[in-house]
Design a protein around this motif. Structure first.
Motif, mmCIF file in Angstrom:
data_model
loop_
_atom_site.group_PDB
_atom_site.id
_atom_site.type_symbol
_atom_site.label_atom_id
_atom_site.label_comp_id
_atom_site.label_asym_id
_atom_site.label_seq_id
_atom_site.Cartn_x
_atom_site.Cartn_y
_atom_site.Cartn_z
ATOM 1 N N ARG A 1 0.847 -1.193 0.000
ATOM 2 C CA ARG A 1 0.000 0.000 0.000
ATOM 3 C C ARG A 1 0.888 1.250 0.000
ATOM 4 O O ARG A 1 0.637 2.207 -0.734
ATOM 5 N N ALA A 2 1.961 1.225 0.805
ATOM 6 C CA ALA A 2 2.899 2.359 0.833
ATOM 7 C C ALA A 2 3.601 2.520 -0.518
ATOM 8 O O ALA A 2 3.756 3.632 -1.034
ATOM 9 N N LEU A 3 4.013 1.402 -1.101
ATOM 10 C CA LEU A 3 4.686 1.440 -2.400
ATOM 11 C C LEU A 3 3.784 2.014 -3.478
ATOM 12 O O LEU A 3 4.198 2.846 -4.291
ATOM 13 N N GLU A 4 2.528 1.576 -3.486
ATOM 14 C CA GLU A 4 1.653 1.892 -4.608
ATOM 15 C C GLU A 4 0.882 3.190 -4.424
ATOM 16 O O GLU A 4 0.520 3.841 -5.401
ATOM 17 N N GLU A 5 0.672 3.594 -3.183
ATOM 18 C CA GLU A 5 0.106 4.931 -2.960
ATOM 19 C C GLU A 5 1.120 5.995 -3.361
ATOM 20 O O GLU A 5 0.763 7.069 -3.834
ATOM 21 N N GLY A 6 2.389 5.687 -3.170
ATOM 22 C CA GLY A 6 3.448 6.633 -3.532
ATOM 23 C C GLY A 6 3.737 6.662 -5.023
ATOM 24 O O GLY A 6 4.315 7.624 -5.546
ATOM 25 N N ALA A 7 3.314 5.602 -5.735
ATOM 26 C CA ALA A 7 3.676 5.466 -7.148
ATOM 27 C C ALA A 7 3.036 6.531 -8.027
ATOM 28 O O ALA A 7 3.671 7.052 -8.952
ATOM 29 N N GLU A 8 1.781 6.857 -7.756
ATOM 30 C CA GLU A 8 1.035 7.762 -8.627
ATOM 31 C C GLU A 8 1.750 9.107 -8.801
ATOM 32 O O GLU A 8 1.878 9.621 -9.910
ATOM 33 N N ALA A 9 2.233 9.656 -7.689
ATOM 34 C CA ALA A 9 2.898 10.963 -7.739
ATOM 35 C C ALA A 9 4.259 10.893 -8.433
ATOM 36 O O ALA A 9 4.822 11.927 -8.804
ATOM 37 N N LEU A 10 4.786 9.675 -8.601
ATOM 38 C CA LEU A 10 6.123 9.526 -9.187
ATOM 39 C C LEU A 10 6.100 9.185 -10.677
ATOM 40 O O LEU A 10 7.154 9.046 -11.298
ATOM 41 N N ARG A 11 4.914 9.044 -11.255
ATOM 42 C CA ARG A 11 4.809 8.627 -12.665
ATOM 43 C C ARG A 11 5.619 9.507 -13.616
ATOM 44 O O ARG A 11 6.198 9.017 -14.583
ATOM 45 N N GLU A 12 5.641 10.801 -13.360
ATOM 46 C CA GLU A 12 6.330 11.737 -14.259
ATOM 47 C C GLU A 12 7.738 12.068 -13.766
ATOM 48 O O GLU A 12 8.435 12.886 -14.366
ATOM 49 N N ASP A 13 8.151 11.435 -12.670
ATOM 50 C CA ASP A 13 9.478 11.739 -12.124
ATOM 51 C C ASP A 13 10.563 11.212 -13.065
ATOM 52 O O ASP A 13 10.477 10.070 -13.529
ATOM 53 N N PRO A 14 11.609 12.014 -13.355
ATOM 54 C CA PRO A 14 12.646 11.572 -14.295
ATOM 55 C C PRO A 14 13.455 10.372 -13.807
ATOM 56 O O PRO A 14 14.017 9.628 -14.614
ATOM 57 N N VAL A 15 13.522 10.163 -12.506
ATOM 58 C CA VAL A 15 14.302 9.046 -11.966
ATOM 59 C C VAL A 15 13.419 7.814 -11.739
ATOM 60 O O VAL A 15 13.680 6.727 -12.260
ATOM 61 N N ALA A 16 12.358 7.965 -10.974
ATOM 62 C CA ALA A 16 11.513 6.823 -10.605
ATOM 63 C C ALA A 16 10.437 6.513 -11.634
ATOM 64 O O ALA A 16 9.954 5.375 -11.722
ATOM 65 N N GLY A 17 10.046 7.519 -12.422
ATOM 66 C CA GLY A 17 8.930 7.366 -13.359
ATOM 67 C C GLY A 17 8.971 6.129 -14.240
ATOM 68 O O GLY A 17 7.956 5.419 -14.357
ATOM 69 N N PRO A 18 10.116 5.818 -14.870
ATOM 70 C CA PRO A 18 10.147 4.648 -15.762
ATOM 71 C C PRO A 18 9.827 3.320 -15.070
ATOM 72 O O PRO A 18 9.443 2.350 -15.732
ATOM 73 N N PHE A 19 9.985 3.278 -13.755
ATOM 74 C CA PHE A 19 9.755 2.035 -13.012
ATOM 75 C C PHE A 19 8.283 1.827 -12.635
ATOM 76 O O PHE A 19 7.901 0.735 -12.235
ATOM 77 N N ILE A 20 7.481 2.869 -12.741
ATOM 78 C CA ILE A 20 6.070 2.775 -12.335
ATOM 79 C C ILE A 20 5.293 2.108 -13.467
ATOM 80 O O ILE A 20 4.922 2.742 -14.453
ATOM 81 N N GLN A 21 5.081 0.810 -13.327
ATOM 82 C CA GLN A 21 4.439 0.023 -14.375
ATOM 83 C C GLN A 21 3.195 -0.660 -13.811
ATOM 84 O O GLN A 21 3.294 -1.435 -12.855
ATOM 85 N N PRO A 22 2.020 -0.391 -14.400
ATOM 86 C CA PRO A 22 0.768 -0.891 -13.825
ATOM 87 C C PRO A 22 0.691 -2.406 -13.721
ATOM 88 O O PRO A 22 0.029 -2.937 -12.814
#
Length: 221
Positions: free
Chosen positions: A56-77
């Motif tokens: 829940r912590a991982l995935e609640e945090g994921a949404e805000a990171l979708r456009e992040d240049p570092v973490a964004g590429p890792f956010i895969q549905p």
């Protein structure tokens, strides 16, 4: 500067640097007892509850990171696990499972660190993303197989859906692609070293959860 950091692929560096902590987590007494069939389904259910807090912590945090240049590429549905965990918990604990579920102190600390990284340090978030999801795609399949055989869950059905990645048809190819993302991560060598250290921390946090679960479910109790 560490010369190996520039020649060794980062995916190799992160795997080898955290090997000791990874092994410690995998060979914990609780996990050995669980996979050895020495614990009942209640221990498996309690473990699943702890996973839900972390994911829940991982995935609640994921949404805000979708456009992040570092973490964004890792956010895969196709990796997201919370919905599957909730289906498993409804099967294991009944429809009212949310009213009784509770994190162990180590789980609360683990989830809090994941949430903190998601909020304040996207590169650190990657360390937690990597240790969880690549582990689920690999060793998690051993847990699923053992759970099906030990407690009679339907193959890839309710109770073990957490371990079933229906949208990933070729796990080996997906893991190769994930390692390529790690190799191309938008971070300098110093930041990469910090990610490796956070990866070690992630495994240590996970091991602490296993330790507390082992105290709740000692053999012979």
């Amino acid at each position: 500067m560490d010369a190996t950091a520039t020649v060794t692929p980062f995916s190799t560096l992160i795997r080898t640097a955290s090997h000791e902590q990874h092994t410690e987590a995998e060979t914990s007494t609780f996990m050995s007892d669980l996979l050895g069939g020495r614990l009942g389904v209640d221990a498996y259910a309690r473990y699943t509850e702890q996973l839900w807090f972390v994911y829940r912590a991982l995935e609640e945090g994921a949404e805000a990171l979708r456009e992040d240049p570092v973490a964004g590429p890792f956010i895969q549905p196709e990796l997201m696990r919370s919905t599957e965990l909730e289906r498993d918990l409804a099967h294991l604990r009944g429809a009212g499972w949310r009213e009784s579920v509770e994190p162990l102190p180590a789980t609360a600390a683990y989830a809090a660190r994941v949430a903190e990284c998601a909020r304040t340090w996207p590169a650190g978030y990657i360390a937690h993303h990597y240790t969880r999801y690549l582990g689920d795609l690999s060793g998690g399949q051993i847990i699923r197989d053992k759970a099906e055989k030990t407690w009679g869950f339907e193959r890839k059905g309710d109770g073990v859906r957490f371990y079933v990645f229906e949208e990933i048809t070729n796990p080996a190819a997906f893991k190769r692609g994930y390692r390529e993302l790690l190799d191309a991560v938008n971070a300098d060598d110093l930041e990469k070293r910090r990610i490796v250290e956070e990866c070690k921390r992630a495994f240590a946090l996970n091991t602490a959860v296993f330790r507390e679960l082992g105290e709740v479910f000692p053999i012979g109790a």
